[in-house]
Every structure is written in structure tokens, then in C-alpha cells.
Design a protein around this motif. Sequence first.
Motif, PDB file in Angstrom:
ATOM      1  N   TYR A  26       0.694  -0.959  -0.508  1.00  0.00           N
ATOM      2  CA  TYR A  26       0.025   0.149   0.153  1.00  0.00           C
ATOM      3  C   TYR A  26       0.707   1.764  -0.309  1.00  0.00           C
ATOM      4  CZ  TYR A  26      -3.556   3.163   1.883  1.00  0.00           C
ATOM      5  OH  TYR A  26      -3.850   4.600   1.527  1.00  0.00           O
ATOM      6  N   LEU A  27       2.084   1.192   0.370  1.00  0.00           N
ATOM      7  CA  LEU A  27       2.658   2.763   0.785  1.00  0.00           C
ATOM      8  C   LEU A  27       3.325   3.163  -0.055  1.00  0.00           C
ATOM      9  CD1 LEU A  27       4.320   2.649   4.156  1.00  0.00           C
ATOM     10  CD2 LEU A  27       2.735   3.806   3.269  1.00  0.00           C
ATOM     11  N   LEU A  28       4.244   1.715  -1.169  1.00  0.00           N
ATOM     12  CA  LEU A  28       4.502   1.586  -2.490  1.00  0.00           C
ATOM     13  C   LEU A  28       3.356   2.350  -3.483  1.00  0.00           C
ATOM     14  CD1 LEU A  28       7.447   0.831  -3.109  1.00  0.00           C
ATOM     15  CD2 LEU A  28       6.320  -1.195  -4.548  1.00  0.00           C
ATOM     16  N   ALA A  29       2.410   1.679  -3.433  1.00  0.00           N
ATOM     17  CA  ALA A  29       1.636   2.482  -4.242  1.00  0.00           C
ATOM     18  C   ALA A  29       0.453   3.153  -4.254  1.00  0.00           C
ATOM     19  CB  ALA A  29      -0.557   1.787  -3.875  1.00  0.00           C
ATOM     20  N   GLY A  50      -8.999  -0.598   1.362  1.00  0.00           N
ATOM     21  CA  GLY A  50     -10.145  -1.382   1.070  1.00  0.00           C
ATOM     22  C   GLY A  50      -9.799  -2.472   0.223  1.00  0.00           C
ATOM     23  N   LEU A  51      -9.380  -2.079  -1.050  1.00  0.00           N
ATOM     24  CA  LEU A  51      -9.037  -2.711  -2.019  1.00  0.00           C
ATOM     25  C   LEU A  51      -7.907  -3.475  -1.496  1.00  0.00           C
ATOM     26  CD1 LEU A  51      -9.570  -0.464  -5.342  1.00  0.00           C
ATOM     27  CD2 LEU A  51     -11.211  -2.489  -4.187  1.00  0.00           C
ATOM     28  N   ALA A  52      -7.256  -3.113  -0.890  1.00  0.00           N
ATOM     29  CA  ALA A  52      -5.432  -2.962  -0.277  1.00  0.00           C
ATOM     30  C   ALA A  52      -6.212  -4.926   0.131  1.00  0.00           C
ATOM     31  CB  ALA A  52      -4.592  -2.869   0.019  1.00  0.00           C
ATOM     32  N   TRP A  53      -6.379  -4.638   1.447  1.00  0.00           N
ATOM     33  CA  TRP A  53      -7.149  -5.277   2.459  1.00  0.00           C
ATOM     34  C   TRP A  53      -7.605  -6.680   2.101  1.00  0.00           C
ATOM     35  CZ3 TRP A  53      -5.024  -7.852   6.164  1.00  0.00           C
ATOM     36  CH2 TRP A  53      -5.865  -7.906   7.623  1.00  0.00           C
ATOM     37  N   LEU A  54      -8.430  -6.007   0.900  1.00  0.00           N
ATOM     38  CA  LEU A  54      -9.652  -7.286  -0.025  1.00  0.00           C
ATOM     39  C   LEU A  54      -8.864  -8.258  -0.612  1.00  0.00           C
ATOM     40  CD1 LEU A  54     -12.226  -5.681  -1.111  1.00  0.00           C
ATOM     41  CD2 LEU A  54     -12.188  -7.293   1.020  1.00  0.00           C
ATOM     42  N   ALA A  55      -7.081  -7.316  -1.720  1.00  0.00           N
ATOM     43  CA  ALA A  55      -6.443  -8.637  -2.249  1.00  0.00           C
ATOM     44  C   ALA A  55      -5.070  -8.724  -1.487  1.00  0.00           C
ATOM     45  CB  ALA A  55      -5.548  -7.034  -2.848  1.00  0.00           C
ATOM     46  N   ILE A  56      -5.318  -8.826   0.154  1.00  0.00           N
ATOM     47  CA  ILE A  56      -4.341  -9.153   0.433  1.00  0.00           C
ATOM     48  C   ILE A  56      -4.713 -10.762   0.737  1.00  0.00           C
ATOM     49  CG2 ILE A  56      -4.380  -8.412   2.917  1.00  0.00           C
ATOM     50  CD1 ILE A  56      -1.476 -10.103   1.430  1.00  0.00           C
ATOM     51  N   ILE A  57      -6.036 -10.740   0.973  1.00  0.00           N
ATOM     52  CA  ILE A  57      -6.917 -12.527   1.724  1.00  0.00           C
ATOM     53  C   ILE A  57      -6.854 -13.290   0.659  1.00  0.00           C
ATOM     54  CG2 ILE A  57      -8.574 -13.316   2.633  1.00  0.00           C
ATOM     55  CD1 ILE A  57      -7.139 -11.664   4.491  1.00  0.00           C
ATOM     56  N   ALA A  58      -7.054 -12.294  -0.441  1.00  0.00           N
ATOM     57  CA  ALA A  58      -7.414 -13.363  -2.474  1.00  0.00           C
ATOM     58  C   ALA A  58      -5.790 -13.874  -2.705  1.00  0.00           C
ATOM     59  CB  ALA A  58      -7.701 -12.439  -3.054  1.00  0.00           C
ATOM     60  N   GLY A  81     -10.574  -4.361   8.511  1.00  0.00           N
ATOM     61  CA  GLY A  81     -11.145  -3.989   7.475  1.00  0.00           C
ATOM     62  C   GLY A  81     -11.530  -2.685   7.587  1.00  0.00           C
ATOM     63  N   LEU A  82     -12.469  -3.209   9.153  1.00  0.00           N
ATOM     64  CA  LEU A  82     -13.280  -1.946   9.480  1.00  0.00           C
ATOM     65  C   LEU A  82     -12.697  -0.315  10.074  1.00  0.00           C
ATOM     66  CD1 LEU A  82     -16.159  -1.323   9.792  1.00  0.00           C
ATOM     67  CD2 LEU A  82     -16.270  -1.674  11.808  1.00  0.00           C
ATOM     68  N   LEU A  83     -11.463  -1.088  10.754  1.00  0.00           N
ATOM     69  CA  LEU A  83     -10.245  -0.114  10.784  1.00  0.00           C
ATOM     70  C   LEU A  83      -9.675   0.229  10.609  1.00  0.00           C
ATOM     71  CD1 LEU A  83      -8.776  -2.442  14.371  1.00  0.00           C
ATOM     72  CD2 LEU A  83     -10.304  -0.435  14.399  1.00  0.00           C
ATOM     73  N   LEU A  84      -8.822  -0.489   9.393  1.00  0.00           N
ATOM     74  CA  LEU A  84      -8.050   0.688   8.028  1.00  0.00           C
ATOM     75  C   LEU A  84      -8.865   1.862   7.861  1.00  0.00           C
ATOM     76  CD1 LEU A  84      -6.605  -2.395   6.183  1.00  0.00           C
ATOM     77  CD2 LEU A  84      -5.438  -1.119   8.899  1.00  0.00           C
ATOM     78  N   ASP A  85     -10.481   2.088   7.649  1.00  0.00           N
ATOM     79  CA  ASP A  85     -11.262   2.135   6.749  1.00  0.00           C
ATOM     80  C   ASP A  85     -11.696   3.503   7.663  1.00  0.00           C
ATOM     81  OD1 ASP A  85     -12.762   3.307   4.779  1.00  0.00           O
ATOM     82  OD2 ASP A  85     -13.823   2.731   6.082  1.00  0.00           O
ATOM     83  N   ARG A  86     -11.760   3.092   9.385  1.00  0.00           N
ATOM     84  CA  ARG A  86     -11.573   4.019  10.286  1.00  0.00           C
ATOM     85  C   ARG A  86     -10.450   5.505  10.630  1.00  0.00           C
ATOM     86  NH1 ARG A  86     -16.265   6.307  10.292  1.00  0.00           N
ATOM     87  NH2 ARG A  86     -16.143   5.486   8.278  1.00  0.00           N
ATOM     88  N   ALA A  87      -9.655   4.864  10.197  1.00  0.00           N
ATOM     89  CA  ALA A  87      -8.693   5.065  10.144  1.00  0.00           C
ATOM     90  C   ALA A  87      -7.835   6.213   9.677  1.00  0.00           C
ATOM     91  CB  ALA A  87      -7.532   4.344  10.866  1.00  0.00           C
TER      92      ALA A  87
END
Lengths: 277, 279
Positions: free
Chosen positions: A96-99, A213-221, A259-265
Motif C-alpha cells: 500500500y505504501l508503495l502504491a 479497503g481494496l488492498a486488504w481485500l486483495a491480500i486475503i485473495a 478492514g473496518l479499523l483500516l477504513d476508520r483510521a
Amino acid sequence: MVSVPQPSAGSSKNPIRWLMLNRSTWLYPLLGIGGFLLVWQISASLNLTRLPGPLSLWTNERTRELLLYPFYDRGGLDKGLFWQTMASLGRVAQGYLLAALVGISAGITVGLSPALNRAFDPLFQFLRMVAPLAWVPIALVIFQKNQPAAIFVIFITAIWPILINTAEGVRQIPQDYRNVALVLQMSKGRFFTKVLIPSALPYIFTGLRISIGLAWLAIIAAEIVMSGIVGIGFFIWDSYQQNYLSDIILAVLWIGAVGLLLDRAMAWLQSRLTPGQ
Amino acid sequence: MATMLQPPAADLLTPPGDAFLRFENVSKVYPTPTGPYTVLDGIDMAVNQGEFMCVIGHSGCGKSTLLNMVSGFSTPSSGQVVLHGNAITKPGPDRMVVFQGYALLPWFSAYDNVYLAIDSVKPDLPAVEKKEITREHLAMVGLTEAADKKINQLSGGMKQRVAIARALAIRPEVLILDEPFGALDAITKEELQEELLTIWNTQKCTVLMITHDIDEALFLADRLVMMTNGPAAKIGEIMEINFPRPRNREEIMEDPIYYDMRNQALDFLYSRFAHDDTE
């Protein structure tokens, strides 16, 4: 008659009174979630589905252990869910940081140049529609190793909203601000820090928030496909292979919560860094 | 054209014919799908140093285009605008603009907006001096107490004050104002007109100002430029306004000449060059 109770002051100080007054804010969500869990548990108890009910988080002994001891570490892949999640988060952070770095720089470059924008926008619009899972085999071919491939999948999934929103933010800088910079003959550096970045910041944050949010979805996949790594995604896959179905439910709870925490943060960071805009 | 070059006030430094700012046969033509569209056609005008000039005319007559060629945001299709003997080709801080929508940076305070302008134009000035100039100009427009407020916390009148402070803080030779008080209520408008005159009296920069308000022009200006309707607008008439300075609104309005001039301007705008509402 010692004191006259003031409704407004009393409602904020007395927690029980507050709960009574604001019933609708907690009662309806509670009813909704409770109802959902109830229907799920009943359908599981009646064997309508093979998926265990929510009570299995406690009734299944192995799952209960995972639930109660998230911090255990027996080496190898046998770690508590906290460590599994942290491993996944670490990959997300890197990708994510790279992105963010590449996306914001490229977005500004593209946003400032109509020619570059015209040249690359169709490509960006196309690539952003490619699902994270589709990048996994490509990433594995490019890097031949799980760890960099996983980070690449995060990167390539997260970059597009950041890039596209940043470019849009730069294009949307009001002409008035550009004119001020022109008449004052601001240097490029000054225009960049005093006008461009502050003006585009709300757009940049919109991109960053969509992307986390997308990054978190992607890592699981990505982890589900890449075997043999510590991570919440692979944990789910491994549990499935071994038919530990209630473990999957617990892991999904972790994923949703993180995921919720990341979005809130990100939302909090956005409100702190772009006040009043 | 000789009558136009006559200086309106006695204290002008520039002799006629060698004017400070000149429009030399300036035309502006925009290409459109249906053929070229002439906005301004053959404008010849001279503005003296330190003069306060108002431009009036119906919307669409090219007032903004005319002033944009002084600020340098637009260039003439033919002819040229000459300042100090040099043709104007691009924007620069010697011709500062008070923009129609204020154009203040909302992520900064009033103070920072003014300071940024000074810091951009005169980066080598010692910081102490830059701060002093900033404070001085905010004080001039009565914003000392609101200096640290963010732009969004300020009222329209206060925003316009910041914009004027910012414009004057960089000591431009020409100050360009595009309908600066159009969006303000009547009382704020009069206050700001008086403040603008006071500051102009101390700095003596040349002012070019677009307005829709005849009374405003008569109170502020040395000369009033009345433009004919577009397309291909020209300068219809230039009215000399010779009320002594410093001006007092009540005294001016008691002068019978005031009403003659007002009627003359009204007649120009609403009889001879009445606006076609079907446009």
C-alpha cells in the motif's frame, strides 16, 4: 426541592438515561445483527447447511482456543490469529505504501499534463478493472516467490484509485488559484507545496481511502492462492483444506474487524489533514 | 483621441502622449465553429500613472477581456497593451489582480494568504519585513483581529478585504479589480469603497476597476470608461469625474453635476446602448 433536573445535562451524564433516550441508535442495529445470528444458528442447528452456526466459535474446542489465545506462537505456520493478521497487515502496509508513493507521484504528473493524461488514461481505466485474483498468477510468474508476489498484488490493486483520484484532484485545481500563482509568478516548488498539494489533498485522500479497503481485500485473495505462508488469508485456506469450518468463521471476523479499523483510521486521518474542505 | 489623453487631475507626473499605460488599437477575436467572433474592436486608450479608472458596460461587452489584457491572462489578437513602453505579454506582480471570486487559498489563514503573496514576489526580503508588511496591510483593511482566521470563517466582505490587502501588499503599479464589490451588501460595499480610496490615496497605484454600479464609479474614479455593446465592443465615451479628493460621499451627491453625470451615464447605458435582453 434541592435541584431541578436538567434534561440535557442529565442525559449526557447519566449513561442509563442516555441509552434510553438514544434507543434508536443502538436498539435497531442490535436487533438486526441479533436476528441475523439467530437465523444463521437455527439453520445450522437444523442442518440446513454444513456451515457451522455462530455458537461454534465457542462450542468447538479448537476454535475456542484460537478465539481466546490470539497471541500464541508455536513456530512455523502454527501461530495465533493476531500474528496471522499482523503478517497479512505487514504485506498490505508494504504494498500500500508503495502504491501510495507511486500513485500520488504518477497522478500528479498525469494530472498536470493533458497529453500524458490522454495517453495513459485508457490504460489506467482498463487495468483498474482487473481483479486482484487475476494478478496473482502474473505476479507469481514475474517474481517466482510468494512474498514479493503478494506485495505486488497489493500494489497493483491499490494503485489505481490513488492514481486516478490524484490526477483528477490536480485537474480540478480552480483556475483562480492557478491565476494567483501566475500573477505572483510563484516558483514551481512553491506552487506545488502551497497550492497544488493542499488543493488536491481531498481527492488524494479519497483515493487512499478507497485503496486501503481494496488492498486488504486483495491480500486475503492473494494469500489464499499462495500456499505455505503465515497470514490470515492462507489460514482460511488451510482451515478449509482440513475441514476446520468454525476456524474460518473466526478468521472472517478478524478480517472484517481489521478492514473496518483500516477504513476508520483513514477517515480519521483525512479529517485531521484536510480540515474545513 | 486627444481629449482622452487629458489628465483629469493636476498632480499627475506623466505628460500626455507619453502615458504610463496605453491600449494601442487593441482587438480581441476568438475563433468559433461559426467563424471568428470579435469581442473588442480597435480600442485606443491611455491611462495615466496614479489614475483611478472605472470601466462600465453591459455584460458580454468585453470589460473583463480588456482588463485581462492588462493583467496578461489574455493577449490582444492585434494591437498591443503597453506599460512603461513595454508590451504586456504575461501576468506579473506589477499588475496585481483582485479576482472576482476573491481567489484566496482556503487552507491558509488571512495572514498566510497575504504573507504568501509577499514571500512569492519578494523572496529575498528579510522575514521580519515581510511579516511587518503583512500586518500593516491587514491593519489597513481593518483585519488585525481576524488575521489568524481561516478564509472559510470570514464573511464575504472580510474575504474581499483580505484580497485587497494581498493585492496591495506586493505594491503593484497597476491594481486590477473585476467587480470587486458586486456580491456584497450595500453597507459593506460603501465601507469597502471608502477603505479602497483611503489606501489608494496613500499608495497612489494606478487602478483599473470593472463595475456595474454608476454611483460606485462616480464616487471612486477619475475617469469612467463606458463601453458599447458587444460583439466588437468599442469605447463609447470617457467621462471625466473631477470631484476634489479626498472625496466625501454626501458632498459629492449634493453637487448638481453629480446628477448630470449620473444621467449621462444612465442615458448611455440604457438608451443609446440599451442591452438586448433576448441575447
